[in-house]
Scaffold this active site. Structure first.
Site, PDB file in Angstrom:
ATOM      1  N   ASP A   1       3.148  59.851 -29.238  1.00 62.16           N
ATOM      2  CA  ASP A   1       4.479  60.467 -29.379  1.00 62.16           C
ATOM      3  C   ASP A   1       4.400  61.839 -30.041  1.00 62.16           C
ATOM      4  O   ASP A   1       5.258  62.202 -30.855  1.00 62.16           O
ATOM      5  CB  ASP A   1       5.411  59.523 -30.175  1.00 62.16           C
ATOM      6  CG  ASP A   1       5.598  58.193 -29.473  1.00 62.16           C
ATOM      7  OD1 ASP A   1       5.665  58.181 -28.240  1.00 62.16           O
ATOM      8  OD2 ASP A   1       5.666  57.157 -30.162  1.00 62.16           O
TER       9      ASP A   1
ATOM     10  N   HIS B   1      11.844  58.051 -26.285  1.00 69.72           N
ATOM     11  CA  HIS B   1      11.474  57.413 -27.552  1.00 69.72           C
ATOM     12  C   HIS B   1      12.728  57.233 -28.418  1.00 69.72           C
ATOM     13  O   HIS B   1      13.513  58.173 -28.566  1.00 69.72           O
ATOM     14  CB  HIS B   1      10.443  58.274 -28.280  1.00 69.72           C
ATOM     15  CG  HIS B   1       9.911  57.618 -29.509  1.00 69.72           C
ATOM     16  ND1 HIS B   1       9.003  56.579 -29.464  1.00 69.72           N
ATOM     17  CD2 HIS B   1      10.179  57.825 -30.816  1.00 69.72           C
ATOM     18  CE1 HIS B   1       8.733  56.181 -30.698  1.00 69.72           C
ATOM     19  NE2 HIS B   1       9.434  56.922 -31.532  1.00 69.72           N
TER      20      HIS B   1
ATOM     21  N   ASN C   1       8.235  60.948 -21.627  1.00 69.90           N
ATOM     22  CA  ASN C   1       8.419  59.661 -22.299  1.00 69.90           C
ATOM     23  C   ASN C   1       9.734  59.679 -23.072  1.00 69.90           C
ATOM     24  O   ASN C   1      10.076  60.696 -23.672  1.00 69.90           O
ATOM     25  CB  ASN C   1       7.249  59.451 -23.277  1.00 69.90           C
ATOM     26  CG  ASN C   1       7.299  58.114 -23.997  1.00 69.90           C
ATOM     27  OD1 ASN C   1       7.774  57.122 -23.447  1.00 69.90           O
ATOM     28  ND2 ASN C   1       6.825  58.080 -25.229  1.00 69.90           N
TER      29      ASN C   1
ATOM     30  N   SER D   1      14.633  60.829 -28.478  1.00 69.49           N
ATOM     31  CA  SER D   1      13.892  62.011 -28.025  1.00 69.49           C
ATOM     32  C   SER D   1      13.331  61.770 -26.630  1.00 69.49           C
ATOM     33  O   SER D   1      12.996  60.644 -26.264  1.00 69.49           O
ATOM     34  CB  SER D   1      12.709  62.312 -28.960  1.00 69.49           C
ATOM     35  OG  SER D   1      13.121  62.438 -30.309  1.00 69.49           O
TER      36      SER D   1
HETATM   37  C1  GAR Z   1      13.618  52.289 -25.120  1.00 71.43           C
HETATM   38  O1  GAR Z   1      14.398  52.412 -26.273  1.00 71.43           O
HETATM   39  C2  GAR Z   1      12.432  53.214 -25.191  1.00 71.43           C
HETATM   40  O2  GAR Z   1      12.675  54.414 -25.799  1.00 71.43           O
HETATM   41  C3  GAR Z   1      11.477  52.405 -26.018  1.00 71.43           C
HETATM   42  O3  GAR Z   1      11.597  51.111 -25.478  1.00 71.43           O
HETATM   43  C4  GAR Z   1      12.943  50.927 -25.053  1.00 71.43           C
HETATM   44  C5  GAR Z   1      12.933  50.355 -23.650  1.00 71.43           C
HETATM   45  O4  GAR Z   1      14.168  49.832 -23.299  1.00 71.43           O
HETATM   46  N1  GAR Z   1      10.175  52.948 -25.954  1.00 71.43           N
HETATM   47  C6  GAR Z   1       9.379  53.054 -27.011  1.00 71.43           C
HETATM   48  O5  GAR Z   1       9.656  52.619 -28.117  1.00 71.43           O
HETATM   49  C7  GAR Z   1       8.053  53.747 -26.730  1.00 71.43           C
HETATM   50  N2  GAR Z   1       7.378  54.040 -27.957  1.00 71.43           N
HETATM   51  P1  GAR Z   1      14.531  49.499 -21.791  1.00 71.43           P
HETATM   52  O6  GAR Z   1      13.363  48.740 -21.187  1.00 71.43           O
HETATM   53  O7  GAR Z   1      15.767  48.654 -21.862  1.00 71.43           O
HETATM   54  O8  GAR Z   1      14.787  50.809 -21.096  1.00 71.43           O
END
Ligand code: GAR
Length: 197
Positions: free
Chosen positions: A144, A108, A106, A135
């Site tokens: 997480d 984060h 994942n 991360s």
């Molecule tokens: C990313 O920053 C990812 O890390 C986060 O959502 C965003 C997705 O962006 N995920 C979380 O916060 C999970 N807890 P994207 O769809 O443009 O790749």
């Protein structure tokens, strides 16, 4: 060659970077399918890159377990070497972690264990943190909470909004994600061993 199934909820900008990296014949991983828990904009990447997509809307299920069972049914035929949660804004049920773990990672947008959860960037700003980060972790049953595979600091700058800070974190996330998958493919990172530690 590692075969990946990527799961998303949003725009899929991290996934796009991974798909672009995987176009290099020397990169040792390919995304074989893209799944989502909603009608995510990033599913359009399937058409752009010629990759099958599926959507299992969380809202159509009574609980996390039944959603997870339906999602697993979509993933199973691909027999992925690795599930990549690339912006999936859901916690996987324990049954999925049992079935596909420890081969689930994942990304984060924080320097875990700081600021876990769905609003990591907002939470870092609200806490007045001078720096946050990005991360990549191994997914376990917690939120997480799995072993950290890669992470890097990103400074919080004066006047940062959630969107501006997130925009500076995402390129770091992308680099870490692409590098982590490379390390898993070449054996530098051993998910089995980390999950036992
Ligand atoms: C990313 O920053 C990812 O890390 C986060 O959502 C965003 C997705 O962006 N995920 C979380 O916060 C999970 N807890 P994207 O769809 O443009 O790749």
């Amino acid at each position: 060659m590692l075969e990946l199934v990527a799961l998303i909820s949003g725009a899929g900008s991290n996934l796009r970077a991974l798909l672009e990296a995987a176009e290099d014949a020397e990169y040792p991983a390919r995304v074989v399918a893209i799944g989502a828990d909603r009608d995510a904009d990033g599913l359009e990447l399937g058409e752009t890159f010629g990759i099958p997509t599926f959507s299992v809307p969380y809202s159509r299920f009574a609980d996390r377990e039944s959603w997870g069972a339906a999602l697993s049914e979509q993933i199973r035929p691909w027999s992925p070497d690795l599930l990549v949660l690339s912006g999936l804004m859901r916690i996987l049920p324990p049954s999925m972690v049992r079935e596909f773990g420890p081969n689930i990672i994942n990304t984060h947008p924080a320097y875990l264990p700081e600021f876990p959860g769905a609003h990591a960037v907002r939470d870092a700003l609200a806490a007045g943190a001078a720096e946050t980060g990005a991360s990549v972790i191994l997914v376990d049953d917690g939120v997480d909470s799995g072993p950290i595979l890669a992470q890097e600091r990103v400074p919080v700058l004066p006047g940062d909004t959630e969107a501006r800070l997130h925009d500076r974190i995402k390129p770091v996330e992308r680099r870490l994600l692409i590098g982590t998958i490379l390390d898993i493919a070449n054996g530098t990172i051993d998910l089995q061993e980390l999950s036992r530690a």
